[in-house]
Design an enzyme around this catalytic site. Sequence first.
Site, PDB file in Angstrom:
ATOM      1  N   ARG A  42       0.761  -1.303   0.047  1.00 22.06           N
ATOM      2  CA  ARG A  42      -0.422  -0.186   0.096  1.00 22.06           C
ATOM      3  C   ARG A  42       1.034   1.907   0.104  1.00 22.06           C
ATOM      4  O   ARG A  42       0.192   2.310  -0.063  1.00 22.06           O
ATOM      5  CB  ARG A  42      -0.749   0.170   1.173  1.00 22.06           C
ATOM      6  CG  ARG A  42      -2.225  -0.447   1.091  1.00 22.06           C
ATOM      7  CD  ARG A  42      -2.654  -0.236   2.260  1.00 22.06           C
ATOM      8  NE  ARG A  42      -2.255  -0.407   4.069  1.00 22.06           N
ATOM      9  CZ  ARG A  42      -3.052   0.064   4.391  1.00 22.06           C
ATOM     10  NH1 ARG A  42      -4.895   0.723   4.381  1.00 22.06           N
ATOM     11  NH2 ARG A  42      -3.014   0.235   5.624  1.00 22.06           N
ATOM     12  N   ARG A  43       1.685   0.916   0.468  1.00 26.41           N
ATOM     13  CA  ARG A  43       2.874   2.716   1.174  1.00 26.41           C
ATOM     14  C   ARG A  43       3.444   2.730  -0.263  1.00 26.41           C
ATOM     15  O   ARG A  43       4.967   1.488   0.154  1.00 26.41           O
ATOM     16  CB  ARG A  43       3.131   2.373   2.643  1.00 26.41           C
ATOM     17  CG  ARG A  43       2.245   3.070   3.400  1.00 26.41           C
ATOM     18  CD  ARG A  43       2.931   2.694   5.118  1.00 26.41           C
ATOM     19  NE  ARG A  43       3.409   1.368   5.403  1.00 26.41           N
ATOM     20  CZ  ARG A  43       4.391   1.127   5.908  1.00 26.41           C
ATOM     21  NH1 ARG A  43       5.437   2.121   6.306  1.00 26.41           N
ATOM     22  NH2 ARG A  43       4.684  -0.125   6.465  1.00 26.41           N
ATOM     23  N   GLY A 146      -1.959 -23.939   7.846  1.00 24.47           N
ATOM     24  CA  GLY A 146      -1.008 -24.417   8.248  1.00 24.47           C
ATOM     25  C   GLY A 146      -0.252 -23.528   9.068  1.00 24.47           C
ATOM     26  O   GLY A 146      -0.803 -22.407   9.544  1.00 24.47           O
ATOM     27  N   LYS A 201      -8.584 -21.336  15.384  1.00 23.78           N
ATOM     28  CA  LYS A 201      -6.899 -21.797  16.290  1.00 23.78           C
ATOM     29  C   LYS A 201      -6.157 -20.357  16.890  1.00 23.78           C
ATOM     30  O   LYS A 201      -5.910 -20.059  17.965  1.00 23.78           O
ATOM     31  CB  LYS A 201      -6.013 -22.488  15.407  1.00 23.78           C
ATOM     32  CG  LYS A 201      -5.174 -21.254  14.310  1.00 23.78           C
ATOM     33  CD  LYS A 201      -4.850 -20.547  14.565  1.00 23.78           C
ATOM     34  CE  LYS A 201      -3.795 -19.476  12.983  1.00 23.78           C
ATOM     35  NZ  LYS A 201      -3.134 -18.480  13.384  1.00 23.78           N
ATOM     36  N   ASN A 266      -2.057 -12.978  17.442  1.00 23.14           N
ATOM     37  CA  ASN A 266      -3.464 -13.450  18.608  1.00 23.14           C
ATOM     38  C   ASN A 266      -2.856 -13.815  20.534  1.00 23.14           C
ATOM     39  O   ASN A 266      -3.416 -13.569  20.981  1.00 23.14           O
ATOM     40  CB  ASN A 266      -4.199 -14.852  18.278  1.00 23.14           C
ATOM     41  CG  ASN A 266      -4.796 -14.103  16.789  1.00 23.14           C
ATOM     42  OD1 ASN A 266      -5.705 -13.678  16.807  1.00 23.14           O
ATOM     43  ND2 ASN A 266      -4.103 -14.257  15.337  1.00 23.14           N
TER      44      ASN A 266
HETATM   45  N1  LIG Z   1       1.503 -13.122   9.796  1.00 25.49           N
HETATM   46  C1  LIG Z   1       1.528 -14.120   9.849  1.00 25.49           C
HETATM   47  O1  LIG Z   1       2.736 -15.166  10.732  1.00 25.49           O
HETATM   48  C2  LIG Z   1       0.486 -15.133   9.226  1.00 25.49           C
HETATM   49  C3  LIG Z   1       1.145 -17.094   9.041  1.00 25.49           C
HETATM   50  C4  LIG Z   1      -0.289 -17.224   8.164  1.00 25.49           C
HETATM   51  C5  LIG Z   1      -1.617 -16.041   7.914  1.00 25.49           C
HETATM   52  N2  LIG Z   1      -1.596 -15.208   8.474  1.00 25.49           N
HETATM   53  C6  LIG Z   1      -2.636 -14.172   7.856  1.00 25.49           C
HETATM   54  O2  LIG Z   1      -2.763 -13.428   6.476  1.00 25.49           O
HETATM   55  C7  LIG Z   1      -3.317 -12.418   6.787  1.00 25.49           C
HETATM   56  C8  LIG Z   1      -2.510 -10.795   6.686  1.00 25.49           C
HETATM   57  O3  LIG Z   1      -1.939 -10.794   8.313  1.00 25.49           O
HETATM   58  P1  LIG Z   1      -0.282 -10.625   8.069  1.00 25.49           P
HETATM   59  O4  LIG Z   1       0.528 -10.254   9.026  1.00 25.49           O
HETATM   60  O5  LIG Z   1       0.489 -10.438   7.022  1.00 25.49           O
HETATM   61  O6  LIG Z   1      -0.808  -9.191   8.511  1.00 25.49           O
HETATM   62  P2  LIG Z   1      -0.248  -7.785   8.889  1.00 25.49           P
HETATM   63  O7  LIG Z   1      -0.700  -7.397   9.477  1.00 25.49           O
HETATM   64  O8  LIG Z   1       1.249  -7.697   9.012  1.00 25.49           O
HETATM   65  O9  LIG Z   1      -0.142  -6.931   7.188  1.00 25.49           O
HETATM   66  C9  LIG Z   1      -1.717  -6.778   6.522  1.00 25.49           C
HETATM   67  C10 LIG Z   1      -0.390  -5.682   4.786  1.00 25.49           C
HETATM   68  O10 LIG Z   1      -1.953  -5.484   4.641  1.00 25.49           O
HETATM   69  C11 LIG Z   1      -2.145  -4.291   4.406  1.00 25.49           C
HETATM   70  N3  LIG Z   1      -3.131  -3.833   3.892  1.00 25.49           N
HETATM   71  C12 LIG Z   1      -4.083  -3.791   2.846  1.00 25.49           C
HETATM   72  N4  LIG Z   1      -5.100  -2.986   3.087  1.00 25.49           N
HETATM   73  C13 LIG Z   1      -4.869  -2.930   4.104  1.00 25.49           C
HETATM   74  C14 LIG Z   1      -6.796  -2.043   4.962  1.00 25.49           C
HETATM   75  N5  LIG Z   1      -7.428  -2.119   3.942  1.00 25.49           N
HETATM   76  N6  LIG Z   1      -5.607  -2.020   6.597  1.00 25.49           N
HETATM   77  C15 LIG Z   1      -4.681  -2.226   6.867  1.00 25.49           C
HETATM   78  N7  LIG Z   1      -4.475  -3.539   6.262  1.00 25.49           N
HETATM   79  C16 LIG Z   1      -4.314  -3.070   4.582  1.00 25.49           C
HETATM   80  C17 LIG Z   1      -1.722  -3.771   5.106  1.00 25.49           C
HETATM   81  O11 LIG Z   1      -0.529  -2.467   4.907  1.00 25.49           O
HETATM   82  C18 LIG Z   1      -0.239  -4.931   5.218  1.00 25.49           C
HETATM   83  O12 LIG Z   1       0.676  -4.370   4.549  1.00 25.49           O
HETATM   84  C19 LIG Z   1      -3.977 -12.062   8.051  1.00 25.49           C
HETATM   85  O13 LIG Z   1      -5.421 -13.096   7.650  1.00 25.49           O
HETATM   86  C20 LIG Z   1      -2.952 -13.481   8.891  1.00 25.49           C
HETATM   87  O14 LIG Z   1      -4.267 -14.050   9.860  1.00 25.49           O
HETATM   88  C21 LIG Z   1      -0.450 -14.677   8.199  1.00 25.49           C
HETATM   89  O1  LIG Z   2       0.304 -14.212  14.406  1.00 19.72           O
HETATM   90  P1  LIG Z   2      -1.037 -15.037  13.683  1.00 19.72           P
HETATM   91  O2  LIG Z   2      -1.384 -15.522  15.719  1.00 19.72           O
HETATM   92  O3  LIG Z   2      -1.391 -13.995  13.570  1.00 19.72           O
HETATM   93  O4  LIG Z   2      -0.239 -16.881  13.598  1.00 19.72           O
HETATM   94  C1  LIG Z   2       0.510 -16.672  12.572  1.00 19.72           C
HETATM   95  C2  LIG Z   2       0.032 -17.780  12.233  1.00 19.72           C
HETATM   96  O5  LIG Z   2      -1.190 -17.625  11.611  1.00 19.72           O
HETATM   97  C3  LIG Z   2       0.527 -18.847  12.397  1.00 19.72           C
HETATM   98  O6  LIG Z   2      -0.291 -20.512  11.004  1.00 19.72           O
END
Ligand SMILES: NC(=O)c1ccc[n+]([C@@H]2O[C@H](COP(=O)([O-])OP(=O)(O)OC[C@H]3O[C@@H](n4cnc5c(N)ncnc54)[C@H](O)[C@@H]3O)[C@@H](O)[C@H]2O)c1
Ligand SMILES: O=P(O)(O)OC[C@H](O)CO
Length: 376
Positions: A42-43, A146, A201, A266
């Site tokens: 986005r940025r 996963g 989870k 979480n």
């Molecule tokens: N981080 C992990 O370890 C992990 C692992 C598996 C799944 N996930 C899943 O992936 C998804 C994204 O998580 P993440 O960890 O990358 O999140 P994050 O907060 O690190 O990043 C979110 C990204 O989405 C962007 N974005 C785009 N539109 C947005 C809006 N309107 N509002 C806010 N942010 C916006 C942000 O700029 C940012 O780059 C979530 O559903 C999360 O559950 C995360």
């Molecule tokens: O950092 P959380 O709690 O969003 O967990 C990240 C992933 O979903 C783990 O599989």
Amino acid sequence: MSRAAARVPVRPRVTVLGAGSWGTTFSKVLADGGSDVTLWARRPELAKEIREAKRNSDYLPGVNLPLAITATADITAALKDAQFVFVSVPSQSLRQNLEQIREIIPADIPVISLMKGVEKGTGLRMSEVLESVLEIDRNRIAVASGPNLALEIAKEQPTAAVVSSTNLETAEAVAKIATNRYFRSFVNTDVIGTEFGGVLKNLIAVAIGIVDGVGYGENTKASIITRGLVEMTDFAVAYGGHPETLSGLAGLGDLIATSGSSLSRNNTAGRLLGQGYSFADVVKSMQQTAEGLASVAPVLELAAAKGVDMPICRQVSEVLAGTLDPKDIAPHLTTDDDSGPQGERTLDARQDHGGAALRRSLKRAFDQLRNRGRSS
Ligand SMILES: NC(=O)c1ccc[n+]([C@@H]2O[C@H](COP(=O)([O-])OP(=O)(O)OC[C@H]3O[C@@H](n4cnc5c(N)ncnc54)[C@H](O)[C@@H]3O)[C@@H](O)[C@H]2O)c1
Ligand SMILES: O=P(O)(O)OC[C@H](O)CO
């Protein structure tokens, strides 16, 4: 999609939407697996850092990104010529992000959700939001889930995931490109179980964080994980998921990783609640997305619609609302209700009930045959 279409190009061109921790880490997984990846941020300043320094220092400090990743803040440019699109934005902003790309996403390519949430208001899973906003065939959609804590994977620690699609060829094509020397993707066709595993989870990990913050120890946490898995499975099965999916990477595997790690947002959010911070303070202090906080309400609405009892998730919502003292959560968590001792219903017991039902219907059929024989 035909079997032949499941074959993937030698060097696939992949676009990843969302340059947070998971979108960036998954881009590295794909690039290390042999894809050329364009990451949409986005940025513009973040896109520039990723493109020029091969770093995303806000989200993945100390991690060097592969040369095969480039980044842009121009979403039209990001999607041009894509052969696969992965989406990794916060669940509650997915719809708004998709509305920007509905007209420009290349036709007929697989679209993969990396997200773990349920949309507030509609109760839709992320793949359902993809299907309805983009108006694409669900056989083109996959989800990946996963035990996948981003930072561990970004440091190339060996990890497994599961890619699910109603179309096995789509799942296989996606799994093929999402596999490298430190990351292995398995496949299944149970999208409902796979997605709900990742959503639920998070709620159980918030509960674990809460009791951790209160100061309770391993017995409490093990009790919540075990009973939590039963809640997760009951819910997913009520919506058509397969119980075995919840025993796999997208259920138990992710539950263990998320509940046990201080990297989990979480779990961290729960810990702050358990230490006495208010929901508003916790949300303010989180730099990244803790999906469980937003999914509690829609999950409880979906559970009520199917008559599924979810005492752990319900009490997490009461702590979030400030109507339950975090230190009171554990005694309730370990009892389903106050009607006296109950049998411990586990996954094995559920399977045994299935076996018992089968045996009963076979016996009925056999008795009918025998009785008919007697009456003639
Ligand atoms: N981080 C992990 O370890 C992990 C692992 C598996 C799944 N996930 C899943 O992936 C998804 C994204 O998580 P993440 O960890 O990358 O999140 P994050 O907060 O690190 O990043 C979110 C990204 O989405 C962007 N974005 C785009 N539109 C947005 C809006 N309107 N509002 C806010 N942010 C916006 C942000 O700029 C940012 O780059 C979530 O559903 C999360 O559950 C995360
Ligand atoms: O950092 P959380 O709690 O969003 O967990 C990240 C992933 O979903 C783990 O599989």
